[in-house]
Design a protein around this motif. Structure first.
Motif, PDB file in Angstrom:
ATOM      1  N   ALA A   9       0.843  -1.194   0.000  1.00  0.00           N
ATOM      2  CA  ALA A   9       0.000   0.000   0.000  1.00  0.00           C
ATOM      3  C   ALA A   9       0.878   1.244   0.000  1.00  0.00           C
ATOM      4  O   ALA A   9       1.885   1.296   0.706  1.00  0.00           O
ATOM      5  CB  ALA A   9      -0.894   0.003   1.236  1.00  0.00           C
ATOM      6  N   HIS A  36      -0.964  -0.740  -4.501  1.00  0.00           N
ATOM      7  CA  HIS A  36      -2.202   0.039  -4.493  1.00  0.00           C
ATOM      8  C   HIS A  36      -1.938   1.418  -3.911  1.00  0.00           C
ATOM      9  O   HIS A  36      -1.384   1.523  -2.815  1.00  0.00           O
ATOM     10  CB  HIS A  36      -3.274  -0.635  -3.630  1.00  0.00           C
ATOM     11  N   ILE A  38      -3.590   4.245  -2.036  1.00  0.00           N
ATOM     12  CA  ILE A  38      -4.748   4.356  -1.152  1.00  0.00           C
ATOM     13  C   ILE A  38      -4.854   5.799  -0.675  1.00  0.00           C
ATOM     14  O   ILE A  38      -3.844   6.433  -0.371  1.00  0.00           O
ATOM     15  CB  ILE A  38      -4.580   3.408   0.050  1.00  0.00           C
ATOM     16  N   VAL A  66     -10.065  -0.845   2.490  1.00  0.00           N
ATOM     17  CA  VAL A  66      -8.888  -1.668   2.739  1.00  0.00           C
ATOM     18  C   VAL A  66      -8.788  -2.107   4.191  1.00  0.00           C
ATOM     19  O   VAL A  66      -9.385  -1.520   5.081  1.00  0.00           O
ATOM     20  CB  VAL A  66      -7.584  -0.929   2.348  1.00  0.00           C
ATOM     21  N   TYR A  71      -2.205  -6.209   3.089  1.00  0.00           N
ATOM     22  CA  TYR A  71      -0.921  -5.688   2.638  1.00  0.00           C
ATOM     23  C   TYR A  71       0.262  -6.273   3.395  1.00  0.00           C
ATOM     24  O   TYR A  71       0.163  -6.593   4.572  1.00  0.00           O
ATOM     25  CB  TYR A  71      -0.922  -4.155   2.744  1.00  0.00           C
TER      26      TYR A  71
END
Length: 186
Positions: A9, A36, A38, A66, A71
Motif C-alpha cells: 500500500a 495500491h 490508497i 482496505v 498488505y
C-alpha cells in the motif's frame, strides 16, 4: 521478480511529493509486487512537483475499502502537504498503526515521519527525515540520524527525494525478510 505475490500500500492524498510516490511505486512494481495507491477519497490525487502542482495519480482504493491484512507493507510519501493532511485523518492514522502493529514493513520518506510521530511509532526508534522536521522527530522520542536511509526493525525512513533509489531498495529488502516479530507495538 523478488516481490511476486506481495501487495504493498502507498497511502497518500493531495500534495504528495511527486517523486516520493512514483519512484517507490515503480520500483516495487518492477520487483513484482502489486501496489495500491490508497487515499481517504476516490478518484485522483494531485502531486506536488518541486515548486508547483504535479501530475495526478489514480487512487486504487479508499481507506474505507482496505484492511491492514491485505498488505505486506506500507509506504508513506512525503512532501509538506500530504503528511500534514493525513495526520488529521483518524482512519489514515488507524491504518498506519494497524500495519505497524501487525509487524509489517512501514516506510516513510521526507516529511512523512510526521505520520510516525502522530501514531506513536517514532518513539524509541532510530529514524531520519527531511532536515526541517529533525526537531519534531527528536521531540517525539526518536534517535534522529543524518543518513540517507535508516532501518529500525522494519521501520524505514529516508531523508529526501535524492535518496529514493536507496529507499526503494531497502523496502524491497525488508519486505523479502517478512514480518518483524521482535518489534513492540506503538
Amino acid at each position: 521478480m523478488d516481490l511476486k505475490g506481495k501487495t504493498i500500500a502507498i497511502l497518500a492524498t493531495n500534495g504528495f511529493e511527486q517523486s516520493e510516490l512514483e519512484v517507490p511505486r515503480d520500483r516495487l512494481k518492477q520487483a513484482g509486487a502489486t501496489v495500491h495507491v490508497i487515499s481517504p477519497t476516490a478518484g485522483e490525487i494531485k502531486g506536488w512537483d518541486k515548486k508547483d502542482w504535479g501530475r495526478p495519480v489514480t487512487v486504487d482504493k479508499t481507506l474505507d475499502q482496505v484492511s491492514s491484512s491485505d498488505y505486506d507493507a506500507l509506504v508513506l510519501p512525503g512532501g509538506q502537504i500530504n503528511p500534514d493532511l493525513l495526520r488529521l485523518e483518524p482512519r489514515a492514522l488507524s491504518f498506519i498503526k494497524e500495519v505497524f502493529n501487525a509487524k509489517k514493513v512501514v516506510a516513510a520518506v521526507c516529511h512523512a515521519p510526521w505520520l510516525l510521530i502522530e501514531t506513536g511509532i517514532a518513539k524509541g526508534r532510530k529514524m531520519t527525515s527531511y532536515k526541517s522536521i529533525k526537531t519534531d522527530v527528536i521531540n517525539a522520542g526518536a534517535a534522529w540520524e543524518d543518513s540517507a536511509v535508516v532501518v529500525d526493525q522494519g521501520i524505514i525512513t529516508s531523508r529526501n527525494p535524492g535518496d529514493l533509489e536507496a529507499f526503494s531498495a531497502k523496502i524491497i529488502e525488508e519486505v523479502k525478510e517478512g514480518r518483524h516479530v521482535q518489534r513492540n507495538a506503538a
